[in-house]
Design a protein around this motif. Structure first.
Motif, mmCIF file in Angstrom:
data_model
loop_
_atom_site.group_PDB
_atom_site.id
_atom_site.type_symbol
_atom_site.label_atom_id
_atom_site.label_comp_id
_atom_site.label_asym_id
_atom_site.label_seq_id
_atom_site.Cartn_x
_atom_site.Cartn_y
_atom_site.Cartn_z
ATOM 1 N N GLY A 44 0.829 -1.196 0.000
ATOM 2 C CA GLY A 44 0.000 0.000 0.000
ATOM 3 C C GLY A 44 0.865 1.248 0.000
ATOM 4 O O GLY A 44 2.049 1.203 0.348
ATOM 5 N N ALA A 55 1.096 5.353 1.269
ATOM 6 C CA ALA A 55 0.608 6.591 1.875
ATOM 7 C C ALA A 55 0.478 7.583 0.731
ATOM 8 O O ALA A 55 1.450 7.861 0.017
ATOM 9 N N THR A 82 -0.179 -1.154 -6.593
ATOM 10 C CA THR A 82 -0.804 -1.600 -5.347
ATOM 11 C C THR A 82 -2.323 -1.577 -5.471
ATOM 12 O O THR A 82 -2.875 -0.991 -6.420
ATOM 13 N N ASN A 121 -3.937 -0.759 -2.448
ATOM 14 C CA ASN A 121 -4.280 -0.104 -1.192
ATOM 15 C C ASN A 121 -3.612 1.262 -1.102
ATOM 16 O O ASN A 121 -2.404 1.385 -1.377
ATOM 17 N N ILE A 122 -4.387 2.241 -0.701
ATOM 18 C CA ILE A 122 -3.823 3.555 -0.440
ATOM 19 C C ILE A 122 -4.368 4.073 0.883
ATOM 20 O O ILE A 122 -5.441 3.665 1.341
ATOM 21 N N ARG A 123 -3.609 4.972 1.456
ATOM 22 C CA ARG A 123 -4.006 5.586 2.718
ATOM 23 C C ARG A 123 -3.927 7.098 2.560
ATOM 24 O O ARG A 123 -2.926 7.638 2.077
ATOM 25 N N GLU A 127 3.051 3.631 8.275
ATOM 26 C CA GLU A 127 4.130 4.278 7.518
ATOM 27 C C GLU A 127 5.413 3.509 7.751
ATOM 28 O O GLU A 127 5.776 3.209 8.900
ATOM 29 N N PHE A 178 1.685 0.331 4.632
ATOM 30 C CA PHE A 178 1.636 1.423 3.654
ATOM 31 C C PHE A 178 3.043 2.038 3.564
ATOM 32 O O PHE A 178 3.631 2.412 4.594
ATOM 33 N N GLU A 204 6.455 7.132 1.138
ATOM 34 C CA GLU A 204 5.102 7.359 0.676
ATOM 35 C C GLU A 204 5.116 7.247 -0.830
ATOM 36 O O GLU A 204 6.165 6.953 -1.437
#
Length: 906
Positions: free
Chosen positions: A67, A69, A101, A103-105, A254, A293, A296
């Motif tokens: 994932g 950030a 990916t 997934n992201i945050r 992170e 994640f 970044e």
């Protein structure tokens, strides 16, 4: 512009010495010059290539990234300024992220960032939606309300983060954050957490009790962990949290490593270290099925203003959305290095050949040394530009870095000039304008000389000795004009007038009372009173005891009608007055034994106001001495060069004076010289800097500009030290906002200091007849004047009004406490510099290379002030009693009889 002027050969008498037996090929065709320049250039390219070779031992990663950030801020955008990405920019970044990916945050729903879940629809991206909390209750309430609304409206939102490092920053107490988490949990239907570093979770178990899962930050770089054990260190921290909360699902919110930034402890930020850390972690996370994640997706330089430089370089992609390193294959720190390497090598090659082509007679060892020094200096500049190209700079930062880069370029020019001066002085084989003074034979027809002796409040007994030495001149036709001005006490000048009367009609005395123009005014008065049949004007200071053969040896140079003036060295007879006098003596000697000899090769010597002879008609044509200039002698010499005249310099000393008696006098003298030089630069700027002005040759411009350039360096040194002191205060009280400059800005100033010391020692060893201890003493004495010179430069560049600071003679040495008082300004600056340097070192725990370099830079910048204090103290120490000066009485030769009995030769 006539480039051949750099090796100008004067038609001076055939006493010019040809030292070499073979004639080197001239100009750009010299094979040895090319061999040295190309050989060093090839070696430099090899070093560039070796140090920038791709790193191939990093394990590849071929899986999907867990994932990102996700902060989609582009160049010029920042939440601090309210400039948020557009929906088009956000969608483009989402598309890029979806290639790596699922997934992201996110961190906030402010602006259009709240549309991220909607824009991600159809991209198979699971969104962990974040809401930003800080110390503003109203803003927090609005953020949480929007967070809930966005989460409930978008099925791709799989998790929610209420705040990010809120406890770490101290923005909210734990109980308030727990309340906000509980509120969001009650109004949404997805797991809710908050994100904090590992140690915060261990400290506040009540926080862990209220979240659905723990989101932990693992950033070993900030903790100073070296990269080779950083992944394992992160896993150890993760295990500690697992052990504390075995029943909680843990997500790494992170984890990452910056590609640029200062060293923190043993942690080094670089592209290679970032790639190694991330690939190692990706492989380990894949094996252990960790949820994470990456910190970044994209670099975020807007963070540097409050987190430091490294904060802007955590992205796997740079600000232009280019991948910094691949997941497989070799990794390079600086992929574009070859362009900067070629640029620096080509520049170095051209600079080396441009100067060596002017001196093809330099021995091959000197050519190699010069080429190596130039290559080293240009490489540092190339590295600096490469670093700048890879650094995100705001307008303010770009201005500061640009100014520093300009300073480095000026430093480069200064170093190249000093290096060329070093090698041509030590390794040059041909001397084209060497003048060996030989007394004219008896019966030779020689022009009449009018010797002018300006005095002002000088001790009568000292002036009498000077007059007695002039009376002993082995020369038939001369006169001596003693011009006293601004001496108000008759008891001072009357004994001198009486002595002139005793010496006969050749010696004429004038007292002018209060008179304008200072020394130049007195000399212009003397010029008007000069005998009509005099063709040569001589000038000496009131303390000089001249040798009997001065005129007979130097006047014949005027047989060449192109010669406008001659000059022989300043020399001193009181070198037995203690260590301070000895240091001064050899400090002065360096200029006359090395600098003036080299300058003479291009007809570019500095005229100084004693032991000089001037063609009277040339002086009249130039309207006499410049009364506006406090260094009227140097101004006259430059004017005569502009008028096309040549100068003759003799290395032989024909007269000796006395040196300043204390540090204050020594400093005032150099202050006056530097101040006057700056006014000369202003008055002659067109001739010095305008390429279309042909009054000066290229060689003359070279020496006048590069000769005074070190004084400009002293002036800039004051500015840099002032900035360094201010920045040191910032480094102590606010170390995040005030970060250390990059090493490439600090190394050159340290290197320059040591290069200058080596240069001085090498030149002295080659040209000045003194031992190693005296070389060090001379270097210290010169260094002690740096602050005074720097102040004089600034005043000379921007001021036209400064009183004439006459150097006092024959004064008693001050007491020790007065020695400290003499250097009180330098003492205060020295104490402040050392105090702040130590405060920075201990405040930053001496933990990084940048810390140590900064302290080293501050100590190097303090060396002139330490030298000032030390020399001032030495000057205060009691000195041995001066030896009695005995002036030889004339013998009964016809020429000397003419000196003693003026009527015989008049």
């Amino acid at each position: 512009m006539d480039l051949t002027s750099m090796t100008y050969q004067s038609p001076i008498r055939p006493q010019a010495a040809q030292i070499s037996t073979t004639k080197p090929r001239k100009g750009w065709l010299n094979a040895k010059s090319w061999a040295a320049a190309l050989g060093v250039g090839a070696m430099a390219l090899g070093i560039w290539g070796y140090t920038n070779r791709p790193v191939t031992d990093i394990p590849a990663y071929r899986g999907e990234i867990g994932g990102f950030a996700f902060s989609p801020f582009h160049r010029g955008e920042s939440p601090q300024t309210g400039d948020y990405p557009s929906t088009a920019e956000i969608k483009s970044d989402l598309t890029l992220a979806a290639r790596y990916t699922h997934n992201i945050r996110t961190y906030t729903v402010e602006g259009d960032l709240g549309q991220i879940p909607a824009l991600a629809e159809g991209m198979h991206l699971n969104v962990t939606l974040g809401g930003w909390l800080d110390r503003h209750p109203d803003a927090n309430a609005a953020e949480l309300k929007k967070l809930v609304a966005v989460a409930n409206a978008n099925p791709d939102v799989k998790q929610i983060m209420v705040g990010n490092e809120t406890i770490l920053r101290g923005d909210l107490p734990v109980n308030e954050l727990i309340s906000d988490i509980d509120t969001v949990k009650a109004e949404t239907h997805v797991p809710v957490s908050t994100a904090e570093p590992w140690h915060v979770w261990l400290k506040y178990p009540q926080l862990a009790a209220h979240v659905d899962f723990i989101t932990v930050h693992l950033l070993p770089y900030w903790e100073g962990v070296p990269e080779n054990i950083a992944v394992q260190d992160a896993m150890n921290r993760l295990q500690e949290v697992h052990q504390a909360y075995p029943d909680k699902r843990i997500v790494i919110g992170e984890i990452g490593w910056p590609s640029d930034g200062i060293d923190i402890g043993a942690a080094r930020a670089s592209t290679v270290n970032q790639a190694r850390f991330m690939r190692d972690f990706f492989n380990l996370a894949q094996q252990r099925h960790l949820q994470y994640f990456v910190m970044e997706a994209f670099d975020q330089p807007w963070k540097t203003s409050f987190e430091g430089r490294a904060a802007g370089y955590w992205g796997m992609f740079n600000l232009d959305r280019q991948q910094k390193w691949s997941l497989t294959g070799p990794v390079e720190n600086n992929p574009g290095w070859i362009f900067y390497a070629l640029g620096s090598v080509i520049f170095s090659l051209l600079a080396t050949m441009a100067l060596l082509s002017r001196r093809p007679d330099v021995r091959f060892a000197g050519k190699l040394i010069f080429a190596g020094l130039v290559e080293g200096f240009t490489t540092i500049l190339g590295l600096l530009f490469m670093n700048m190209s890879e650094t995100y700079l705001s307008l303010g930062a770009a201005t500061v870095w640009g100014a520093l880069a300009a300073g480095q370029a000026l430093l480069l020019f200064l170093l190249i000039a000093d290096s060329f001066d070093l090698v041509e002085t030590i390794y040059g084989r041909v001397s084209k304008r060497h003048y060996e003074p030989m007394p004219a034979p008896a019966g030779a027809k020689l022009p009449k000389v009018s010797i002018h002796l300006p005095i002002c409040n000088e001790p009568p007994e000292m002036v009498k000795l000077t007059l007695d030495a002039l009376a002993a001149q082995d020369y038939d036709r001369f006169e001596v004009l003693v011009i006293d001005n601004n001496t108000m006490d008759p008891a001072v000048w009357e004994p001198v007038a009486e002595h002139c009367a005793r010496l006969g009609p050749k010696f004429r005395f004038f007292t002018l009372g209060k008179y304008k123009g200072y020394k130049a005014g007195a000399l212009n008065f003397g010029l008007r009173e000069t005998a009509a049949d005099a063709e040569i004007i001589g000038v000496i200071d009131s303390d000089y005891l001249v040798e009997p053969d001065w005129l007979r040896s130097m006047v014949p140079a005027f047989d060449n009608p192109a010669v406008g003036f001659t000059q022989s060295p300043q020399d001193y007879r009181d070198n037995d007055g203690g260590l301070f006098k000895r240091m001064m003596f050899w400090e002065y000697a360096g200029f006359f034994h090395a600098g003036m000899v080299t300058r003479n090769e291009r007809n570019a010597i500095i005229q100084h106001g004693t032991m000089t002879l001037v063609r009277k008609q040339a002086l009249v044509n130039e309207n006499g001495w410049a009364e506006w200039c406090i260094t009227e002698d140097s101004q006259l010499g430059l004017r005569l060069f502009r008028a096309g005249y040549e100068a003759v310099y003799s290395k032989k000393s024909f007269g000796k004076g006395v040196m300043p008696d204390d540090y204050t006098a020594f400093r005032k003298q150099r202050f006056r010289w530097a101040y006057g030089a700056m006014r000369i630069v202003r008055a002659n700027a067109d001739a010095l800097f305008n390429p279309f002005n042909k009054e000066l040759t290229l060689g003359q411009r070279w020496h006048f500009i590069t000769g005074w350039l070190p004084w400009f360096g002293d002036a800039l040194g004051i500015v840099f030290l002032t900035m360094g002191l201010a920045w040191s205060v910032g480094l102590v009280i606010d170390p995040v906002r005030f970060q250390f400059p990059i090493a490439l800005f600090m190394l050159p100033s340290i290197g320059l200091f040591f290069f200058k010391i080596v240069q001085i020692l090498a030149l002295y060893k080659n040209r000045v007849p003194c031992g190693f201890a005296d070389r060090l003493g001379a270097a210290a004495a010169g260094l002690a004047l740096s602050h005074a010179i720097g102040k004089a430069v600034w005043k000379g560049l921007f001021s036209d009004k400064l009183p004439f600071l006459r150097t006092p003679k024959m004064k008693d040495a001050p007491a020790l406490v007065q020695g400290l008082v003499m250097a009180r300004e330098e003492l205060v600056i020295l104490a402040a510099t050392w105090g702040l340097a130590l405060a920075v070192g201990f405040g930053h725990h001496w933990a990084t290379l940048e810390t140590k370099l900064w302290v080293a830079v501050m100590f190097v910048q303090s060396m002139p002030y330490l030298a000032s204090v030390g020399v001032s103290i030495l000057a205060s120490l009691p000195a041995p009693a001066p030896k009695t000066v005995v002036v030889a009485q004339p013998v009964a030769s016809p020429a000397q009889m003419g000196a003693m009995h003026p009527a015989a030769g008049d």
